[in-house]
Design a protein around this motif. Sequence first.
Motif, PDB file in Angstrom:
ATOM      1  N   PRO B 224      -3.741  -5.830  -2.347  1.00  0.00           N
ATOM      2  CA  PRO B 224      -2.299  -6.015  -2.554  1.00  0.00           C
ATOM      3  C   PRO B 224      -1.558  -4.732  -2.919  1.00  0.00           C
ATOM      4  CG  PRO B 224      -3.535  -7.704  -3.706  1.00  0.00           C
ATOM      5  CD  PRO B 224      -4.536  -6.738  -3.159  1.00  0.00           C
ATOM      6  N   TYR B 225      -2.218  -3.782  -3.593  1.00  0.00           N
ATOM      7  CA  TYR B 225      -1.474  -2.591  -3.984  1.00  0.00           C
ATOM      8  C   TYR B 225      -1.032  -1.771  -2.761  1.00  0.00           C
ATOM      9  CZ  TYR B 225      -5.775   0.056  -3.310  1.00  0.00           C
ATOM     10  OH  TYR B 225      -6.892   0.622  -2.760  1.00  0.00           O
ATOM     11  N   VAL B 227       0.082  -3.183   0.026  1.00  0.00           N
ATOM     12  CA  VAL B 227       1.324  -3.842   0.431  1.00  0.00           C
ATOM     13  C   VAL B 227       2.462  -3.401  -0.495  1.00  0.00           C
ATOM     14  CG1 VAL B 227       2.462  -6.060   0.727  1.00  0.00           C
ATOM     15  CG2 VAL B 227       0.059  -5.799   1.344  1.00  0.00           C
ATOM     16  N   THR B 228       2.185  -3.349  -1.787  1.00  0.00           N
ATOM     17  CA  THR B 228       3.205  -2.913  -2.739  1.00  0.00           C
ATOM     18  C   THR B 228       3.710  -1.524  -2.375  1.00  0.00           C
ATOM     19  OG1 THR B 228       1.862  -4.023  -4.395  1.00  0.00           O
ATOM     20  CG2 THR B 228       3.733  -2.765  -5.195  1.00  0.00           C
ATOM     21  N   ARG B 230       3.570  -0.036   0.478  1.00  0.00           N
ATOM     22  CA  ARG B 230       4.335  -0.081   1.722  1.00  0.00           C
ATOM     23  C   ARG B 230       5.732  -0.620   1.461  1.00  0.00           C
ATOM     24  NH1 ARG B 230      -0.003  -2.542   5.148  1.00  0.00           N
ATOM     25  NH2 ARG B 230      -1.108  -0.672   5.736  1.00  0.00           N
ATOM     26  N   ALA B 231       5.807  -1.635   0.593  1.00  0.00           N
ATOM     27  CA  ALA B 231       7.104  -2.256   0.308  1.00  0.00           C
ATOM     28  C   ALA B 231       8.039  -1.276  -0.390  1.00  0.00           C
ATOM     29  CB  ALA B 231       6.908  -3.499  -0.546  1.00  0.00           C
ATOM     30  N   LYS B 232       7.478  -0.241  -1.002  1.00  0.00           N
ATOM     31  CA  LYS B 232       8.314   0.782  -1.618  1.00  0.00           C
ATOM     32  C   LYS B 232       8.986   1.641  -0.567  1.00  0.00           C
ATOM     33  CE  LYS B 232       5.096   2.077  -5.109  1.00  0.00           C
ATOM     34  NZ  LYS B 232       4.424   3.221  -5.731  1.00  0.00           N
ATOM     35  N   GLY B 233       8.437   1.657   0.637  1.00  0.00           N
ATOM     36  CA  GLY B 233       8.983   2.507   1.681  1.00  0.00           C
ATOM     37  C   GLY B 233       8.218   3.803   1.839  1.00  0.00           C
ATOM     38  N   LEU B 234       7.012   3.832   1.298  1.00  0.00           N
ATOM     39  CA  LEU B 234       6.183   5.033   1.421  1.00  0.00           C
ATOM     40  C   LEU B 234       5.707   5.160   2.867  1.00  0.00           C
ATOM     41  CD1 LEU B 234       5.379   6.829  -0.949  1.00  0.00           C
ATOM     42  CD2 LEU B 234       3.205   5.624  -1.048  1.00  0.00           C
ATOM     43  N   SER B 235       5.636   6.398   3.369  1.00  0.00           N
ATOM     44  CA  SER B 235       5.158   6.554   4.737  1.00  0.00           C
ATOM     45  C   SER B 235       3.662   6.294   4.774  1.00  0.00           C
ATOM     46  CB  SER B 235       5.472   7.948   5.265  1.00  0.00           C
ATOM     47  OG  SER B 235       4.622   8.880   4.666  1.00  0.00           O
ATOM     48  N   GLU B 236       3.212   5.833   5.943  1.00  0.00           N
ATOM     49  CA  GLU B 236       1.856   5.312   6.046  1.00  0.00           C
ATOM     50  C   GLU B 236       0.790   6.337   5.658  1.00  0.00           C
ATOM     51  OE1 GLU B 236       1.523   2.210   6.429  1.00  0.00           O
ATOM     52  OE2 GLU B 236      -0.626   1.982   6.782  1.00  0.00           O
ATOM     53  N   ARG B 238       1.009   9.146   3.765  1.00  0.00           N
ATOM     54  CA  ARG B 238       1.021   9.466   2.337  1.00  0.00           C
ATOM     55  C   ARG B 238       0.403   8.341   1.541  1.00  0.00           C
ATOM     56  NH1 ARG B 238       6.806  11.187   0.247  1.00  0.00           N
ATOM     57  NH2 ARG B 238       5.864  10.851  -1.787  1.00  0.00           N
ATOM     58  N   LYS B 242      -2.967   8.582  -0.634  1.00  0.00           N
ATOM     59  CA  LYS B 242      -2.816   8.529  -2.085  1.00  0.00           C
ATOM     60  C   LYS B 242      -3.555   7.348  -2.707  1.00  0.00           C
ATOM     61  CE  LYS B 242       0.366   8.376  -5.934  1.00  0.00           C
ATOM     62  NZ  LYS B 242       1.743   8.390  -6.408  1.00  0.00           N
ATOM     63  N   TYR B 243      -3.436   6.167  -2.095  1.00  0.00           N
ATOM     64  CA  TYR B 243      -4.004   4.982  -2.753  1.00  0.00           C
ATOM     65  C   TYR B 243      -5.377   4.555  -2.228  1.00  0.00           C
ATOM     66  CZ  TYR B 243       0.482   4.757  -5.070  1.00  0.00           C
ATOM     67  OH  TYR B 243       1.576   5.053  -5.808  1.00  0.00           O
ATOM     68  N   ARG B 246      -8.270   7.224  -2.078  1.00  0.00           N
ATOM     69  CA  ARG B 246      -8.704   7.577  -3.425  1.00  0.00           C
ATOM     70  C   ARG B 246      -9.683   6.533  -3.982  1.00  0.00           C
ATOM     71  NH1 ARG B 246      -6.259   9.325  -8.295  1.00  0.00           N
ATOM     72  NH2 ARG B 246      -7.993   9.196  -9.757  1.00  0.00           N
TER      73      ARG B 246
END
Lengths: 346, 331
Positions: B224-225, B227-228, B230-236, B238, B242-243, B246
């Motif tokens: 789920p994190y 999706v979270t 992505r929902a922020k608008g982070l580019s794929e 990055r 990052k998440y 890691r």
Amino acid sequence: MNAPAPLLSVRNLKVQFALDEGVVRAVEGVSFDVYPGKVFGIVGESGCGKSVAMKAVLRLIEAPGRIVAGEILWRRKPQGGPGSTQEEVVDVTRLDPNGSVMRGLRGAEMALIPQEPMAAFSPVHTIGDQIVEAIRLHQAVSPREGRRLAVELFKSVGMPMPEQRLDAYSWQLSGGLRQRAIIAMALSCNPRLLIADEPTTAVDVTTQAQVLRLLRQLQQERDAAIIFITHDLGVIAQVAHDVLVMYLGLVMEQGPVNAIFHAPKHPYTQALLRSIPTVQSTPREPLPTISGSIPHPFNRPRGCPFHPRCPQSMPGRCDAATPELQAVGPDQSVSCFLYQTAEAKA
Amino acid sequence: MLRFIVQRLLLLPVLLFVFSVVVFILIQAPPGDFLDSYLATLASSGSSVDEAQVVALRQQFGLDEPVHIQYLRWMEHILQGNLGLSLEYQRPNIELIGERLVLTVLLALFSFVFTWAVAIPAGIFSATHPHSGVDYIFTVLNYIGVATPNFMLALILMWVAYSALGLSVTGLFSPEFIDAPWGWARFVDLLKHIWLPMIILGVAGTARLTRVMRANLLDEMTKPYVVTARAKGLSEWRLVLKYPVRLALNPLVSTIGWYLPQLFSGSLIVATVMNLPNIGPLLLRALTSQDMYLAGSILFIYCFLTIVGTLISDILLALLDPRIRMEGAKA
């Protein structure tokens, strides 16, 4: 005051998942409007397509899922700098889901409050890191300023000890605090629409009440619209202005919350309402349940999807064709042959 | 964190003692001793040694003493840091091992870097483009990589290099540099030779690591994190780096510990085939000639590396994952 234009208009949305076993029609032609400053509730059992429909709005559907038809019209914030009131309507379904326009909408104009607060944060990054990231994605601020804004947000959602909590990891917070952190993150860029996907299913009843109160308060303060997805009609009764009842990817009934609760038309809505325990219900008497279970997605019944479980099913009618959504009141509409015959007779 | 490291370091001597006993039992396990196999070699070449001389030699090497005395004698040498005298070469083991250890470590490091530098990006690509053409190509290559014995690969590549490019790629140095002292020119010569063994030793590990990275990352991508984020608008890109990457790396880091000694010992057959002057062939020779102190010392170094590798893994993991780091802090 004339009727405001809808913020979000979904028209005949269809989402399908092409799996090896066959095509799952998760959303089969759903239409609704969300107005600014209103809470729009979507109710339905698990697997009825309510979350998928919302993910479609955010363009977060993952392969093999695909929006196959329909429009999602979104009224953008004025783009032309300060003072501009020129609002532009974009069809979200035509945007590249990972393109810069869509990314500029996600988080900034429409934000998601996800289902599971436990897993919604990365466990190896601090909460502050993730919230400041959301802030700085859409606002040109320094890291220091971003952090200050995050502290403000935490204060506004009633987070005790906001400074320390920003440096904490999600698993160090209780369920309720985690939920507040999630809400703070969703609010970080002052979105026009909050999509709350069952935000209270994973927390206990006391926390649930707090979260609902908080959401309502924030919604009034900021005049944002909220789409509230839940399977809990009690929650809907508390927060929503308008309600949409979904079953197997189709809209069964739609209308203002009072009409849905006091004059439900569709047999499915009626059955859902009967299965809520009330103060008046006889003690030790089993609650009425909806007989049968949701059909397997590959096994959609022909005609009205609810007819195999419907007490008022009309053989030869309900299993032959799918009823259209028809107006039955000022703002209420229902898709059921019971009311179409009544109209034809009248 | 500091307490955690100190705790582990305090445990180190205890573990080393246990391992030294196990190693000693193992090298004592084969019947006979160095002299028996030495005499057998001599006998097979037609010469013989008289009984008195054998007794004298046995006394000189201390092979007639009880086992526990031999162990203590070995321990004494280890504690003095010279690891004892090789029975066969009649030189201190530390000298024999030392010159080869440097090359072994270098080769292991190169293979290690090669493995990670290739496997992690490949795994990330496969997981972010599952069931794409490139993913399938990687998958096939991975199966081949895992399934090909590395000595076989060594032979094939050596043959290709020789027949197609006219290169002789055995060893780690050109003839003129083999006994030269360390210097820039010798290092450059090493680089010219080390790439092939680096690839050969790294291929299987790379294939395995790519598979693991792909599986781990695919797992994380559904969390789920993601999706979270992505929902922020982070580019794929990055977002992925990052998440989920890691988090997918965490379990891999804990395998570095096993990787170190594996690279040292795994190179035995390849080293023999390619005539590499590293520690593998030395161990093989020591084992066949029952040069027990030399073999024991090499095995002991393996054990030491395993412990150190595990410690490094644990420290890295604690640095990477706050859930592990803070576990100690809570107590």
